[in-house]
Design an enzyme around this catalytic site. Structure first.
Site, PDB file in Angstrom:
ATOM      1  N   GLU A  23       0.824  -1.212   0.000  1.00 19.36           N
ATOM      2  CA  GLU A  23       0.000   0.000   0.000  1.00 19.36           C
ATOM      3  C   GLU A  23       0.857   1.261   0.000  1.00 19.36           C
ATOM      4  OE1 GLU A  23      -2.959  -0.284  -0.732  1.00 19.36           O
ATOM      5  OE2 GLU A  23      -3.219  -2.416  -0.332  1.00 19.36           O
ATOM      6  N   HIS A  26       1.591   2.229  -3.567  1.00 24.73           N
ATOM      7  CA  HIS A  26       0.492   3.005  -4.167  1.00 24.73           C
ATOM      8  C   HIS A  26       0.508   4.442  -3.640  1.00 24.73           C
ATOM      9  CE1 HIS A  26      -1.253  -0.421  -6.112  1.00 24.73           C
ATOM     10  NE2 HIS A  26      -1.642  -1.027  -4.999  1.00 24.73           N
TER      11      HIS A  26
END
EC number: 3.4.24.-
Length: 444
Positions: A23, A26
């Site tokens: 994550e 991202h």
């Protein structure tokens, strides 16, 4: 019960590390592309902890530690003020969106490389690929006890786990394997293991045993754990005794003892059981009895012998480990893709697909074996997460990348209806895959 909670703990630790890196990939690229990130969450469900940054991102740790997500400003999901429209994800170019989505799997790939670099620096303790006993195809190939396998099909081997993996891959490809070995006195030789002779289908989890290779470190004389009351062993054998041989045949495992007792029973005569009791070596004459199920028994329960010390560990310098980590990441990627191809084409069983239960057990087992083993496990899991997320299945990162590739080709985004249909298809495929993984876990 202790193993159960330990398995859950190490699974949570593993998933948390991998999801955080994924994550963050991202998040970091989204921020570099000028996208406003509303929430960065590790875990789902009720927030256990949260904090808001100066940029407006809410960082959250959720109660269910089985994933995570990065929520970005997007006009398709909520109203966006005119002032913030330039920070919306959907307003960015196709190439920027591709970079943001691809950054998650790429972060896992880089983490795999980093973990392998650490592993090469600190070293991973293991057992060498030394043969303890050679039977069946291995014996036919001219392999003998004491031989140490150093390469398989030109690929260097430093441990039994590497050798087992390469032999399994060759067997699933229905290919023979060329083994380079060093004998107990330093003599070098080459042998062709005719894996194509393996009877189909076979259990891919036990290829080395099927071809007749028993690793030396696994062959340890069994220790008597318990004597059954009223059995023929009562009064003769004691807990703690180590079984060395039966009728002159060396006993190197619990399986050996079982097979030797069955042979004694079938032959119908007493056998000499050699044991070690402390510093004393004894020979006992015993006759096994046949149970109601037709199994010959002495009336003892055994534990495996003491596990020997690791005899294989390789360490490298900080700089020397860099190209090794890059090369190993490439090899592991090729191996993983090869296994996926075999499952899809039917060369390998779908039973090889593991779910969270198996992952939890492996996480716990690797943590027990030491830091190096746990790091290696994390590197494999991180690589798997990267590859799976790149599958062109809507819902996964690979599905979004497929949408953007189509957008580049046709010059405009897919319709909302088409993307929604893709999401449903993706959900169905993912649910089926997860169902199969859970089914395999329960069977295992």
């Amino acid at each position: 019960m202790g193993d159960f909670f330990a398995s859950i703990w190490w699974m949570i630790v593993s998933f948390s590390v991998l999801v955080t890196f994924h994550e963050f990939g991202h998040y970091w690229v989204a921020r570099r592309c000028g996208v406003k990130v509303l929430r960065f969450s590790i875990g789902f469900g009720t927030p256990l902890w949260s904090r808001r940054s100066s940029s407006g991102t809410e960082f959250v740790i959720g109660a269910i530690p089985l994933g995570g997500y990065v929520k970005m400003l997007d006009e398709r999901e909520a109203d966006v003020t005119v002032a913030e429209r330039n920070q919306a994800f959907n307003r960015k170019s196709v190439w920027q969106r591709i970079a943001i989505v691809a950054a998650g799997p790429l972060a896992n790939l880089l983490l795999c490389m980093l973990l392998l670099w650490v592993l090469f620096v600190i070293g991973k303790q293991d057992y060498s690929a030394t043969v303890g006993r050679a039977e069946h195809l291995a014996a036919q190939a001219g392999i003998h006890p004491g031989d140490r396998i150093t390469a398989i099909d030109g690929r260097q081997v430093t441990s039994w786990s590497e050798a087992s993996m390469l032999l399994t891959a060759a067997a699933m490809d229905r290919q023979n394997a060329v083994l380079r070995v060093i004998g107990p006195y330093g003599e070098r030789s080459e042998h062709t293991l005719e894996l194509s002779k393996l009877k189909q289908p076979f259990d891919e989890r036990h290829v080395t045993a099927l071809v007749g290779i028993n690793w030396q470190f696994m062959l340890q004389p069994p220790i008597i754990a318990k004597i059954e009351p009223g059995s023929i062993a009562e009064g003769a054998i004691k807990p703690g005794d180590i079984v060395l041989a039966v009728d002159g045949q060396q006993t190197l495992s619990t399986e050996d003892l079982y097979n030797q007792i069955q042979k004694l029973g079938r032959d119908g005569h007493p056998g000499m059981i050699e044991i070690r009791r402390g510093e004393e070596r004894l020979a006992l004459e015993l006759s096994p009895r046949k149970s109601a199920q037709g199994v010959w028994l002495l009336g003892v329960k055994t534990n495996p012998g003491p596990v020997p010390a690791f005899d294989s560990q390789q360490r490298y310098g900080v700089l020397a480990a860099v190209p090794l980590a890059i090369r190993e990441t490439g090899r592991m990627t090729a191996d993983s893709l090869g296994m996926m191809k075999r499952i899809i084409t039917g060369q390998a069983s779908a039973k090889n697909i593991s779910g969270p239960i198996s992952i939890a057990k492996i996480a716990n087992a690797s943590a027990k074996r030491g830091v190096g083993w746990f790091i290696y496990f994390l590197s494999l899991l991180s690589l798997s997460l990267a590859i799976i997320n790149l599958f062109p299945i809507p819902i996964l990162d690979g599905g979004h990348l497929l949408y953007y590739a189509i957008e580049l080709l046709k010059g405009s985004p897919l319709s909302t209806r088409a993307m929604a249909a893709g999401q449903y298809i993706g959900l169905a495929l993912l649910a089926g895959l997860m169902g199969l993984a859970f089914y395999n876990d329960l069977l295992g």
